[in-house]
Design an enzyme around this catalytic site. Sequence first.
Site, short mmCIF file in Angstrom:
data_model
loop_
_atom_site.label_atom_id
_atom_site.label_comp_id
_atom_site.label_asym_id
_atom_site.label_seq_id
_atom_site.Cartn_x
_atom_site.Cartn_y
_atom_site.Cartn_z
CG ASN A 92 6.51 3.22 -0.75
OD1 ASN A 92 7.06 2.66 -1.70
ND2 ASN A 92 6.77 2.93 0.51
CB VAL A 139 4.07 -10.20 3.11
CG1 VAL A 139 4.22 -11.69 3.38
CG2 VAL A 139 5.02 -9.40 4.00
CD GLU A 156 14.70 -4.47 1.16
OE1 GLU A 156 14.05 -4.35 2.21
OE2 GLU A 156 15.92 -4.68 1.14
CB CYS A 158 8.10 -0.70 3.82
SG CYS A 158 9.71 0.04 3.56
CD GLU A 191 16.37 -2.60 -2.11
OE1 GLU A 191 15.50 -1.90 -1.58
OE2 GLU A 191 16.46 -2.78 -3.34
P1 NDP Z 1 2.39 -4.85 -4.20
O1 NDP Z 1 2.98 -6.02 -3.54
O2 NDP Z 1 0.96 -4.82 -4.51
O3 NDP Z 1 3.15 -4.59 -5.60
C1 NDP Z 1 4.56 -4.47 -5.68
C2 NDP Z 1 4.97 -4.60 -7.15
O4 NDP Z 1 4.86 -5.96 -7.57
C3 NDP Z 1 4.12 -3.78 -8.10
O5 NDP Z 1 4.93 -3.28 -9.14
C4 NDP Z 1 3.16 -4.83 -8.61
O6 NDP Z 1 2.60 -4.48 -9.84
C5 NDP Z 1 4.06 -6.03 -8.74
N1 NDP Z 1 3.39 -7.32 -8.76
C6 NDP Z 1 2.16 -7.64 -8.27
N2 NDP Z 1 1.91 -8.98 -8.45
C7 NDP Z 1 3.01 -9.50 -9.06
C8 NDP Z 1 3.37 -10.82 -9.50
N3 NDP Z 1 2.57 -11.85 -9.32
N4 NDP Z 1 4.58 -10.99 -10.07
C9 NDP Z 1 5.43 -9.95 -10.21
N5 NDP Z 1 5.13 -8.68 -9.84
C10 NDP Z 1 3.95 -8.45 -9.25
O7 NDP Z 1 2.82 -3.62 -3.30
P2 NDP Z 1 2.37 -2.11 -3.39
O8 NDP Z 1 2.79 -1.52 -4.70
O9 NDP Z 1 0.94 -2.03 -2.98
O10 NDP Z 1 3.29 -1.43 -2.28
C11 NDP Z 1 3.00 -1.47 -0.93
C12 NDP Z 1 3.78 -2.58 -0.23
O11 NDP Z 1 5.17 -2.44 -0.47
C13 NDP Z 1 3.61 -2.54 1.25
O12 NDP Z 1 3.40 -3.83 1.76
C14 NDP Z 1 4.95 -2.04 1.74
O13 NDP Z 1 5.27 -2.41 3.04
C15 NDP Z 1 5.89 -2.59 0.74
N6 NDP Z 1 7.11 -1.80 0.72
C16 NDP Z 1 8.26 -2.34 1.23
C17 NDP Z 1 9.41 -1.61 1.28
C18 NDP Z 1 10.68 -2.20 1.79
O14 NDP Z 1 11.74 -1.72 1.43
N7 NDP Z 1 10.67 -3.22 2.64
C19 NDP Z 1 9.45 -0.23 0.81
C20 NDP Z 1 8.20 0.23 0.27
C21 NDP Z 1 7.07 -0.53 0.24
P3 NDP Z 1 1.22 -3.64 -9.85
O15 NDP Z 1 1.33 -2.60 -8.79
O16 NDP Z 1 1.22 -3.07 -11.19
O17 NDP Z 1 0.16 -4.64 -9.55
#
Ligand code: NDP
Length: 485
Positions: A154, A231, A251, A285, A459
């Site tokens: 995002n 999560v 996060e 998020c 952060e």
């Molecule tokens: P995901 O959890 O699907 O992915 C996050 C990142 O982790 C991506 O780069 C993903 O790669 C990678 N990833 C996935 N599986 C693994 C693994 N097993 N080991 C290591 N890395 C992995 O989240 P989204 O990208 O769909 O983002 C949306 C989510 O992020 C929402 O839940 C949102 O709330 C949260 N978020 C939290 C924020 C905060 O600051 N608290 C801010 C912004 C978003 P790939 O995408 O290539 O699969």
Amino acid sequence: MSYDTQPKASHFIDGTYVEDTGGPTIPVIYPATGAQIAELHAATPAIIDRALSAAHHAQKQWAALSGTERGRILRRAADMMRERNRDLSVLETYDTGKPLQETLVADATSGADALEYFGGLAGSLTGEHIQLGEDWVYTRREPLGVCLGIGAWNYPTQIACWKGAPALACGNSMVFKPSETTPLSALKVAEILVEAGLPAGVFNVVQGFGDVGSSLVSDRRVAKVSLTGSVPTGKKVYAAAAAQMKHVTMELGGKSPMVIFDDADLDNAVGGAIMGNFYSSGQVCSNGTRVFVQKGLKAAFLERLTERLSNAVIGDPMNEQTSFGPMVSEKQMKIVLDYIEKGEKEGARLVTGGKRLDRDGFYLQPTVFADVTDDMTIAREEIFGPVMAVLEFETEEEAIRRGNDTEFGLSAGVFTRDLSRAHRVIGQLEAGSCYINSYNDAPVEAPFGGTKMSGVGRENSREAINHYSELKSVYVRMGDIEAPY
Ligand code: NDP
């Protein structure tokens, strides 16, 4: 618009762009049209090794610079990001679909703030002196080593900077893996850092899906993992990091309560609810997606909200008049449409929106459900889209209890003119990033992060320094050692 969205190569390692077409293809889709705008490749094991090895070798020399020297480079990069804000914002819009109206003020600018802030702090990172009679202890604040940043889709520029800036300020190096959905922006951050004078290898970007993230997390060269994501991913990454006792910052997602009391300023409350549900098409998020409105204000709130939502300018995100853009991907749009269907099936009242727009790209209408109850799926699960759930409450105690009835704990907001009540309620809401008569502000000076399932660590602010460094204690004895034998 003539803008070259195809980067020179997929990865940025050891100060330069690097390609390896052996990795799976990553098509980059412009969410406003559905057209492919670039093609990248996920990292192969050789690329992962190369990035980690570059980061490992560069880190010690980087840490050997004085904090002021490190900070100067970060601050120079901040200036360059601001000078190039428009180009970076256009790229961020291509990457995410977020309207230019937003990206011009919220992405490269927020990344530049982080580089400037942590660049400014770098020269003042010190340990302390603890006098113990004649003896004394001093502490050294030391970098952790190679830090791994993994980003969500995002806010790709902001996330790269929010992780990179404090890590680098402390003398760490970083390998950053963006989400494969939005792989373009972080490459520009790496390019700018190097142009600003960052030694090769200190900040590297590798592309890939979850498996690349997973290989990086479990590599022994990585000392710390900072993830922004969901999560479920957070649980996996935290567990993998724990196996080697690595430091983590998590996060993660949220389902945050926004509590609006009868005495709130109506337009401010509606404005907060709009900013906390529909900015970036709801893909934030910390959004306050459970809007608890006190009974006496509910009808007026819904009426004013619907009225103001009708002023949203939905359309081409490159047009600066547009205030509401598409979802990031077809996949995310379908996930949100499923939730909307569940909301209707489970008996929530659709007040406005609820449909996909009849045009190219991944557009949904801003959607509001009223008469939502705590047990409904749309009140329990993170939707990550433009769907607001309005819940009615009567008493303060009830709002607090129901607000806290969630596994998440990222954010919370209170709208009231009674400031004693505002502080009392916010003090009892279980969340890390809270707001009174406001919503979703995230200045770099303030800690940001969640409690409960929403995360670990913080952060931004000085607090981030503690998560990218550790203290070494050194006991210094001035006299003789008394040993029993
Ligand atoms: P995901 O959890 O699907 O992915 C996050 C990142 O982790 C991506 O780069 C993903 O790669 C990678 N990833 C996935 N599986 C693994 C693994 N097993 N080991 C290591 N890395 C992995 O989240 P989204 O990208 O769909 O983002 C949306 C989510 O992020 C929402 O839940 C949102 O709330 C949260 N978020 C939290 C924020 C905060 O600051 N608290 C801010 C912004 C978003 P790939 O995408 O290539 O699969």
